[in-house]
Design an enzyme around this catalytic site. Structure first.
Site, PDB file in Angstrom:
ATOM      1  N   GLN A  14       0.820  -1.215   0.000  1.00 19.80           N
ATOM      2  CA  GLN A  14       0.000   0.000   0.000  1.00 19.80           C
ATOM      3  C   GLN A  14       0.851   1.262   0.000  1.00 19.80           C
ATOM      4  O   GLN A  14       0.425   2.301  -0.479  1.00 19.80           O
ATOM      5  CB  GLN A  14      -0.928   0.021   1.229  1.00 19.80           C
ATOM      6  CG  GLN A  14      -1.948  -1.105   1.255  1.00 19.80           C
ATOM      7  CD  GLN A  14      -3.045  -0.962   0.200  1.00 19.80           C
ATOM      8  OE1 GLN A  14      -3.322   0.119  -0.307  1.00 19.80           O
ATOM      9  NE2 GLN A  14      -3.690  -2.079  -0.143  1.00 19.80           N
ATOM     10  N   CYS A  52     -14.263 -10.364   5.979  1.00 23.45           N
ATOM     11  CA  CYS A  52     -12.935 -10.851   5.636  1.00 23.45           C
ATOM     12  C   CYS A  52     -13.071 -11.652   4.350  1.00 23.45           C
ATOM     13  O   CYS A  52     -14.158 -11.828   3.826  1.00 23.45           O
ATOM     14  CB  CYS A  52     -12.326 -11.670   6.763  1.00 23.45           C
ATOM     15  SG  CYS A  52     -13.083 -13.257   6.979  1.00 23.45           S
TER      16      CYS A  52
HETATM   17  N1  PLP Z   1      -0.408  -6.793   1.516  1.00 21.33           N
HETATM   18  C1  PLP Z   1      -1.205  -5.735   1.607  1.00 21.33           C
HETATM   19  C2  PLP Z   1      -0.900  -4.661   2.609  1.00 21.33           C
HETATM   20  C3  PLP Z   1      -2.323  -5.622   0.772  1.00 21.33           C
HETATM   21  O1  PLP Z   1      -3.123  -4.561   0.880  1.00 21.33           O
HETATM   22  C4  PLP Z   1      -2.578  -6.669  -0.160  1.00 21.33           C
HETATM   23  C5  PLP Z   1      -3.781  -6.627  -1.017  1.00 21.33           C
HETATM   24  O2  PLP Z   1      -4.805  -6.100  -0.638  1.00 21.33           O
HETATM   25  C6  PLP Z   1      -1.693  -7.745  -0.232  1.00 21.33           C
HETATM   26  C7  PLP Z   1      -0.622  -7.780   0.629  1.00 21.33           C
HETATM   27  C8  PLP Z   1      -1.898  -8.857  -1.210  1.00 21.33           C
HETATM   28  O3  PLP Z   1      -1.519  -8.428  -2.509  1.00 21.33           O
HETATM   29  P1  PLP Z   1      -2.021  -9.188  -3.819  1.00 21.33           P
HETATM   30  O4  PLP Z   1      -3.456  -8.872  -3.995  1.00 21.33           O
HETATM   31  O5  PLP Z   1      -1.167  -8.612  -4.921  1.00 21.33           O
HETATM   32  O6  PLP Z   1      -1.742 -10.634  -3.626  1.00 21.33           O
END
Ligand code: PLP
Length: 374
Positions: free
Chosen positions: A182, A327
Protein backbone atom coordinates in the site's frame (compact mmCIF):
# COMPACT_ATOMS: atom_id res chain seq x y z
CA UNK A 1 -26.96 -3.39 -11.05
CA UNK A 2 -26.02 0.28 -11.12
CA UNK A 3 -22.98 1.46 -13.07
CA UNK A 4 -19.96 2.42 -10.90
CA UNK A 5 -19.10 5.99 -11.80
CA UNK A 6 -17.18 6.95 -8.65
CA UNK A 7 -14.44 4.48 -7.83
CA UNK A 8 -13.08 4.90 -4.31
CA UNK A 9 -11.69 1.44 -3.59
CA UNK A 10 -8.14 1.88 -4.87
CA UNK A 11 -6.60 0.07 -1.91
CA UNK A 12 -8.41 -3.03 -3.19
CA UNK A 13 -7.23 -2.59 -6.76
CA UNK A 14 -6.67 0.09 -9.39
CA UNK A 15 -7.46 0.60 -13.05
CA UNK A 16 -4.64 0.02 -15.53
CA UNK A 17 -3.18 3.34 -16.62
CA UNK A 18 -2.63 4.22 -20.29
CA UNK A 19 1.17 4.38 -19.92
CA UNK A 20 1.22 0.88 -18.41
CA UNK A 21 -1.18 -0.51 -21.01
CA UNK A 22 0.85 0.96 -23.88
CA UNK A 23 4.10 -0.42 -22.45
CA UNK A 24 2.60 -3.91 -22.14
CA UNK A 25 0.77 -4.19 -25.44
CA UNK A 26 3.71 -5.26 -27.66
CA UNK A 27 4.53 -8.05 -25.18
CA UNK A 28 0.97 -9.32 -25.19
CA UNK A 29 0.84 -9.49 -28.98
CA UNK A 30 3.92 -10.00 -31.10
CA UNK A 31 6.51 -10.29 -28.29
CA UNK A 32 5.27 -13.61 -26.94
CA UNK A 33 8.61 -15.47 -26.89
CA UNK A 34 9.70 -17.43 -23.84
CA UNK A 35 12.53 -15.49 -22.18
CA UNK A 36 14.49 -18.72 -21.65
CA UNK A 37 14.58 -19.54 -25.39
CA UNK A 38 17.81 -18.88 -27.29
CA UNK A 39 16.30 -17.82 -30.66
CA UNK A 40 15.66 -14.14 -31.31
CA UNK A 41 11.96 -14.05 -30.31
CA UNK A 42 12.95 -15.42 -26.90
CA UNK A 43 16.00 -13.20 -26.62
CA UNK A 44 13.83 -10.13 -27.20
CA UNK A 45 11.71 -11.17 -24.22
CA UNK A 46 14.83 -11.72 -22.14
CA UNK A 47 16.07 -8.24 -23.02
CA UNK A 48 12.70 -6.73 -22.01
CA UNK A 49 12.83 -8.71 -18.77
CA UNK A 50 16.33 -7.48 -17.95
CA UNK A 51 15.39 -3.89 -18.75
CA UNK A 52 12.34 -4.10 -16.51
CA UNK A 53 14.42 -5.62 -13.73
CA UNK A 54 17.00 -2.81 -13.89
CA UNK A 55 14.25 -0.19 -13.88
CA UNK A 56 12.60 -1.72 -10.78
CA UNK A 57 16.01 -1.92 -9.08
CA UNK A 58 16.77 1.71 -9.89
CA UNK A 59 13.41 2.79 -8.48
CA UNK A 60 13.95 0.86 -5.23
CA UNK A 61 17.62 1.79 -4.88
CA UNK A 62 19.04 -1.73 -5.18
CA UNK A 63 20.77 -4.08 -7.65
CA UNK A 64 18.92 -5.94 -10.44
CA UNK A 65 19.94 -9.29 -8.99
CA UNK A 66 18.08 -8.39 -5.77
CA UNK A 67 14.70 -8.26 -7.55
CA UNK A 68 12.46 -11.31 -7.75
CA UNK A 69 9.32 -11.01 -9.88
CA UNK A 70 6.29 -12.73 -8.37
CA UNK A 71 2.57 -13.05 -8.96
CA UNK A 72 1.76 -10.26 -6.47
CA UNK A 73 1.81 -9.16 -2.85
CA UNK A 74 0.59 -12.46 -1.43
CA UNK A 75 3.32 -14.51 -3.07
CA UNK A 76 5.98 -11.95 -2.15
CA UNK A 77 4.89 -11.95 1.49
CA UNK A 78 4.77 -15.74 1.73
CA UNK A 79 8.14 -16.08 0.01
CA UNK A 80 9.76 -13.60 2.40
CA UNK A 81 8.28 -15.06 5.57
CA UNK A 82 8.83 -18.71 4.69
CA UNK A 83 12.36 -18.14 3.42
CA UNK A 84 13.38 -16.31 6.59
CA UNK A 85 11.69 -18.96 8.74
CA UNK A 86 13.59 -21.72 7.01
CA UNK A 87 16.89 -19.90 7.51
CA UNK A 88 15.90 -19.31 11.13
CA UNK A 89 15.17 -22.97 11.69
CA UNK A 90 18.54 -23.94 10.21
CA UNK A 91 20.16 -21.69 12.84
CA UNK A 92 17.94 -22.66 15.77
CA UNK A 93 16.02 -19.35 15.63
CA UNK A 94 12.31 -19.92 16.03
CA UNK A 95 10.93 -16.49 16.90
CA UNK A 96 9.27 -14.00 14.54
CA UNK A 97 8.01 -10.49 15.28
CA UNK A 98 5.20 -8.82 13.36
CA UNK A 99 2.42 -6.31 14.03
CA UNK A 100 -1.16 -7.05 15.03
CA UNK A 101 -2.47 -5.32 11.89
CA UNK A 102 -0.62 -7.02 9.05
CA UNK A 103 -2.45 -8.19 5.94
CA UNK A 104 -3.58 -11.82 6.02
CA UNK A 105 -0.86 -12.51 3.43
CA UNK A 106 1.55 -12.18 6.38
CA UNK A 107 -0.64 -13.35 9.26
CA UNK A 108 -1.75 -16.66 7.74
CA UNK A 109 1.75 -17.98 6.91
CA UNK A 110 2.80 -16.93 10.43
CA UNK A 111 -0.09 -18.91 11.93
CA UNK A 112 1.06 -21.93 9.93
CA UNK A 113 4.60 -21.44 11.30
CA UNK A 114 3.22 -21.23 14.84
CA UNK A 115 1.67 -24.64 14.31
CA UNK A 116 5.08 -25.77 13.21
CA UNK A 117 7.00 -24.75 16.33
CA UNK A 118 7.67 -21.01 15.85
CA UNK A 119 6.77 -18.32 18.40
CA UNK A 120 5.21 -15.19 16.96
CA UNK A 121 5.10 -11.83 18.76
CA UNK A 122 2.45 -9.44 17.43
CA UNK A 123 3.34 -5.86 18.31
CA UNK A 124 0.38 -3.77 19.52
CA UNK A 125 -0.73 -0.69 17.57
CA UNK A 126 -2.54 1.36 20.26
CA UNK A 127 -5.54 3.54 19.42
CA UNK A 128 -3.82 5.32 16.54
CA UNK A 129 -2.93 2.16 14.59
CA UNK A 130 0.83 2.61 14.81
CA UNK A 131 3.50 0.34 16.33
CA UNK A 132 6.13 1.73 18.68
CA UNK A 133 9.86 1.24 18.22
CA UNK A 134 10.37 0.56 21.94
CA UNK A 135 7.98 -2.39 21.72
CA UNK A 136 10.12 -3.87 18.96
CA UNK A 137 13.28 -3.34 21.04
CA UNK A 138 11.64 -5.14 23.97
CA UNK A 139 10.39 -8.02 21.83
CA UNK A 140 13.70 -8.89 20.12
CA UNK A 141 15.37 -12.03 21.46
CA UNK A 142 18.59 -13.81 20.53
CA UNK A 143 16.50 -16.32 18.55
CA UNK A 144 14.49 -13.80 16.50
CA UNK A 145 14.66 -14.97 12.89
CA UNK A 146 12.64 -12.18 11.25
CA UNK A 147 10.81 -8.93 11.87
CA UNK A 148 8.02 -8.22 9.40
CA UNK A 149 6.06 -4.99 9.78
CA UNK A 150 4.10 -3.36 6.96
CA UNK A 151 5.06 0.12 5.72
CA UNK A 152 1.43 1.30 5.57
CA UNK A 153 -1.79 -0.42 6.50
CA UNK A 154 -4.34 -1.39 3.86
CA UNK A 155 -7.47 -0.64 5.92
CA UNK A 156 -6.64 2.52 7.82
CA UNK A 157 -3.62 3.75 5.85
CA UNK A 158 -1.49 4.36 8.94
CA UNK A 159 2.20 4.68 8.18
CA UNK A 160 4.47 2.62 10.40
CA UNK A 161 7.93 3.86 11.46
CA UNK A 162 9.40 1.22 9.15
CA UNK A 163 12.68 3.03 8.63
CA UNK A 164 13.28 3.25 12.37
CA UNK A 165 12.25 -0.40 12.86
CA UNK A 166 14.59 -1.45 10.03
CA UNK A 167 17.45 0.46 11.69
CA UNK A 168 16.87 -1.33 14.99
CA UNK A 169 16.81 -4.70 13.23
CA UNK A 170 20.03 -3.91 11.36
CA UNK A 171 21.74 -3.05 14.66
CA UNK A 172 20.63 -6.39 16.10
CA UNK A 173 21.50 -8.35 12.94
CA UNK A 174 17.89 -9.48 12.44
CA UNK A 175 16.41 -9.50 8.90
CA UNK A 176 13.66 -6.88 8.41
CA UNK A 177 10.87 -7.38 5.86
CA UNK A 178 8.25 -4.81 5.03
CA UNK A 179 5.02 -5.24 3.09
CA UNK A 180 4.99 -2.02 1.05
CA UNK A 181 2.01 -3.05 -1.10
CA UNK A 182 0.00 0.00 0.00
CA UNK A 183 2.86 2.38 0.74
CA UNK A 184 4.77 2.25 -2.52
CA UNK A 185 4.00 5.26 -4.71
CA UNK A 186 2.93 7.34 -1.72
CA UNK A 187 6.02 7.18 0.49
CA UNK A 188 9.61 7.61 -0.65
CA UNK A 189 11.34 4.25 -0.51
CA UNK A 190 15.01 3.41 -0.92
CA UNK A 191 15.76 -0.04 0.42
CA UNK A 192 19.49 0.50 0.80
CA UNK A 193 19.26 3.83 2.62
CA UNK A 194 16.37 2.59 4.76
CA UNK A 195 18.08 -0.67 5.85
CA UNK A 196 15.30 -2.84 4.44
CA UNK A 197 16.29 -6.48 3.85
CA UNK A 198 13.14 -7.63 2.04
CA UNK A 199 10.22 -5.66 0.60
CA UNK A 200 6.97 -6.80 -1.05
CA UNK A 201 5.13 -4.95 -3.82
CA UNK A 202 1.99 -5.62 -5.82
CA UNK A 203 1.39 -4.27 -9.34
CA UNK A 204 -2.38 -4.06 -9.27
CA UNK A 205 -2.33 -1.43 -6.52
CA UNK A 206 -0.20 0.77 -8.81
CA UNK A 207 -2.22 0.76 -12.05
CA UNK A 208 -0.43 -2.34 -13.38
CA UNK A 209 -2.34 -5.61 -13.95
CA UNK A 210 -3.33 -8.17 -11.36
CA UNK A 211 -0.98 -11.11 -11.01
CA UNK A 212 2.17 -8.94 -10.97
CA UNK A 213 4.48 -8.04 -8.11
CA UNK A 214 7.97 -8.32 -6.79
CA UNK A 215 10.04 -9.14 -3.77
CA UNK A 216 13.28 -7.29 -3.11
CA UNK A 217 15.78 -9.52 -1.27
CA UNK A 218 19.02 -7.96 -0.15
CA UNK A 219 22.03 -9.66 -1.70
CA UNK A 220 23.78 -11.84 0.83
CA UNK A 221 20.61 -12.65 2.75
CA UNK A 222 20.08 -16.43 2.70
CA UNK A 223 17.15 -17.24 0.41
CA UNK A 224 14.94 -20.30 0.00
CA UNK A 225 12.60 -20.33 -3.02
CA UNK A 226 8.88 -20.84 -2.57
CA UNK A 227 8.35 -22.19 -6.07
CA UNK A 228 10.80 -24.74 -7.39
CA UNK A 229 10.96 -26.26 -10.86
CA UNK A 230 12.55 -24.52 -13.85
CA UNK A 231 15.63 -22.36 -13.50
CA UNK A 232 13.92 -19.05 -14.24
CA UNK A 233 15.10 -16.03 -12.26
CA UNK A 234 18.31 -17.80 -11.34
CA UNK A 235 16.40 -20.72 -9.82
CA UNK A 236 14.87 -18.47 -7.19
CA UNK A 237 11.32 -18.55 -8.59
CA UNK A 238 10.37 -21.24 -11.05
CA UNK A 239 7.82 -20.54 -13.77
CA UNK A 240 7.84 -18.84 -17.17
CA UNK A 241 8.10 -15.11 -16.64
CA UNK A 242 5.04 -12.96 -17.40
CA UNK A 243 6.92 -10.51 -19.62
CA UNK A 244 3.99 -8.22 -20.40
CA UNK A 245 3.04 -8.07 -16.71
CA UNK A 246 6.61 -7.44 -15.61
CA UNK A 247 7.08 -4.68 -18.20
CA UNK A 248 3.80 -3.16 -16.98
CA UNK A 249 4.89 -3.40 -13.34
CA UNK A 250 8.20 -1.68 -14.08
CA UNK A 251 6.45 1.15 -15.94
CA UNK A 252 3.91 1.52 -13.11
CA UNK A 253 6.70 1.67 -10.53
CA UNK A 254 8.67 4.23 -12.53
CA UNK A 255 5.62 6.43 -12.92
CA UNK A 256 4.50 6.05 -9.30
CA UNK A 257 7.95 6.83 -7.88
CA UNK A 258 8.36 9.92 -10.08
CA UNK A 259 4.96 11.28 -9.12
CA UNK A 260 4.79 10.69 -5.36
CA UNK A 261 4.81 14.35 -4.40
CA UNK A 262 2.30 15.39 -7.08
CA UNK A 263 -0.03 12.56 -6.04
CA UNK A 264 0.14 13.47 -2.37
CA UNK A 265 -0.46 17.15 -3.15
CA UNK A 266 -3.53 16.18 -5.13
CA UNK A 267 -4.93 13.77 -2.56
CA UNK A 268 -4.23 15.50 0.75
CA UNK A 269 -6.85 18.25 0.34
CA UNK A 270 -9.40 15.65 -0.77
CA UNK A 271 -8.73 13.52 2.30
CA UNK A 272 -8.87 16.56 4.58
CA UNK A 273 -12.29 17.40 3.11
CA UNK A 274 -13.48 13.89 3.81
CA UNK A 275 -12.26 14.15 7.40
CA UNK A 276 -13.94 17.53 7.84
CA UNK A 277 -17.24 16.79 6.19
CA UNK A 278 -17.81 13.12 6.93
CA UNK A 279 -15.87 13.01 10.20
CA UNK A 280 -18.13 15.72 11.61
CA UNK A 281 -21.41 13.91 10.87
CA UNK A 282 -23.23 12.71 14.02
CA UNK A 283 -22.08 9.28 15.24
CA UNK A 284 -19.09 9.16 12.87
CA UNK A 285 -15.53 8.48 14.03
CA UNK A 286 -12.33 8.59 12.00
CA UNK A 287 -10.28 5.39 12.40
CA UNK A 288 -6.49 5.57 12.55
CA UNK A 289 -4.06 8.40 13.12
CA UNK A 290 -5.20 11.47 11.18
CA UNK A 291 -1.68 12.67 10.36
CA UNK A 292 0.58 9.64 9.99
CA UNK A 293 -1.41 7.97 7.24
CA UNK A 294 -1.46 7.66 3.48
CA UNK A 295 -3.00 10.66 1.73
CA UNK A 296 -5.20 8.25 -0.23
CA UNK A 297 -6.97 6.68 2.75
CA UNK A 298 -9.89 7.61 4.99
CA UNK A 299 -11.67 5.11 7.24
CA UNK A 300 -14.82 5.88 9.22
CA UNK A 301 -17.14 4.08 11.63
CA UNK A 302 -20.85 5.00 11.52
CA UNK A 303 -22.46 4.34 14.88
CA UNK A 304 -25.43 1.98 14.70
CA UNK A 305 -24.94 1.11 11.03
CA UNK A 306 -23.49 -1.91 9.23
CA UNK A 307 -20.53 -1.13 6.98
CA UNK A 308 -21.80 -3.61 4.42
CA UNK A 309 -25.22 -1.98 4.26
CA UNK A 310 -23.57 1.39 3.65
CA UNK A 311 -21.41 -0.08 0.89
CA UNK A 312 -24.51 -1.46 -0.84
CA UNK A 313 -26.39 1.81 -0.39
CA UNK A 314 -23.50 3.73 -1.97
CA UNK A 315 -23.29 1.15 -4.75
CA UNK A 316 -26.88 1.98 -5.70
CA UNK A 317 -25.65 5.51 -6.29
CA UNK A 318 -22.75 4.35 -8.44
CA UNK A 319 -20.10 4.79 -5.71
CA UNK A 320 -17.63 2.00 -4.86
CA UNK A 321 -16.03 1.94 -1.39
CA UNK A 322 -15.26 -1.02 0.84
CA UNK A 323 -16.35 -2.06 4.29
CA UNK A 324 -13.86 -3.07 6.93
CA UNK A 325 -16.00 -5.89 8.20
CA UNK A 326 -16.06 -8.79 5.78
CA UNK A 327 -12.93 -10.85 5.64
CA UNK A 328 -11.95 -12.74 2.51
CA UNK A 329 -13.99 -15.77 3.56
CA UNK A 330 -17.14 -13.66 3.41
CA UNK A 331 -17.85 -14.02 7.13
CA UNK A 332 -18.93 -11.05 9.17
CA UNK A 333 -15.93 -11.16 11.48
CA UNK A 334 -14.95 -7.61 12.41
CA UNK A 335 -11.67 -6.36 11.04
CA UNK A 336 -8.63 -7.49 13.08
CA UNK A 337 -7.08 -4.11 12.32
CA UNK A 338 -9.89 -2.10 13.90
CA UNK A 339 -10.25 -4.39 16.90
CA UNK A 340 -6.47 -4.23 17.46
CA UNK A 341 -6.91 -0.45 17.85
CA UNK A 342 -9.47 -1.05 20.58
CA UNK A 343 -12.69 -0.58 18.59
CA UNK A 344 -15.64 -2.63 19.76
CA UNK A 345 -17.02 -5.28 17.42
CA UNK A 346 -19.97 -3.01 16.63
CA UNK A 347 -17.71 -0.06 15.82
CA UNK A 348 -15.51 -2.27 13.68
CA UNK A 349 -18.52 -3.68 11.85
CA UNK A 350 -19.79 -0.19 11.09
CA UNK A 351 -16.70 0.94 9.19
CA UNK A 352 -16.10 1.88 5.60
CA UNK A 353 -12.82 2.57 3.84
CA UNK A 354 -12.48 5.24 1.18
CA UNK A 355 -9.30 4.86 -0.87
CA UNK A 356 -8.34 7.24 -3.65
CA UNK A 357 -5.92 7.28 -6.57
CA UNK A 358 -4.49 9.97 -8.85
CA UNK A 359 -7.65 9.57 -10.94
CA UNK A 360 -9.90 10.62 -8.04
CA UNK A 361 -11.48 14.03 -8.56
CA UNK A 362 -13.06 16.63 -6.29
CA UNK A 363 -16.37 15.76 -7.98
CA UNK A 364 -15.99 12.13 -6.80
CA UNK A 365 -15.55 13.35 -3.24
CA UNK A 366 -18.58 15.68 -3.59
CA UNK A 367 -20.66 12.73 -4.74
CA UNK A 368 -19.59 10.60 -1.76
CA UNK A 369 -20.20 13.33 0.77
CA UNK A 370 -23.64 14.13 -0.57
CA UNK A 371 -24.59 10.42 -0.68
CA UNK A 372 -23.50 9.90 2.93
CA UNK A 373 -25.34 12.97 4.07
CA UNK A 374 -28.63 11.93 2.49
N1 PLP B 1 -0.41 -6.79 1.52
C1 PLP B 1 -1.21 -5.73 1.61
C2 PLP B 1 -0.90 -4.66 2.61
C3 PLP B 1 -2.32 -5.62 0.77
O1 PLP B 1 -3.12 -4.56 0.88
C4 PLP B 1 -2.58 -6.67 -0.16
C5 PLP B 1 -3.78 -6.63 -1.02
O2 PLP B 1 -4.80 -6.10 -0.64
C6 PLP B 1 -1.69 -7.75 -0.23
C7 PLP B 1 -0.62 -7.78 0.63
C8 PLP B 1 -1.90 -8.86 -1.21
O3 PLP B 1 -1.52 -8.43 -2.51
P1 PLP B 1 -2.02 -9.19 -3.82
O4 PLP B 1 -3.46 -8.87 -3.99
O5 PLP B 1 -1.17 -8.61 -4.92
O6 PLP B 1 -1.74 -10.63 -3.63
Amino acid sequence: MSETTVYLDNAATTRISDNVFDAMLPWLKEGYGNASAIYSLGRKSAIALNKARSLCAEVLGCESREILFTSGGTESDSTAVLSAARSGRENGKLHIITSAIEHHAILRPLEALENDGFRVTRLPVYDNGIVRAEDLEAALTPDTALVTVMAANNEIGTVQPFEQLAGICREHGVPFHTDAVQAFGQLHINVRRQNIDMLSLSGHKLHAPKGTGLLYIRGGLPFHPLLTGGMQQGGRRAGTENIAGIVGLAEAMRYAAENIDAKNEHLLPLRERLFREIGSLPGVRINGDTERRLASNANFSFEGQEGETLVLKLDLRGIAVSSGSACASGSLDPSHVLTAMGLTHDQARSSIRVSMSSYTTAADIDALISALRS
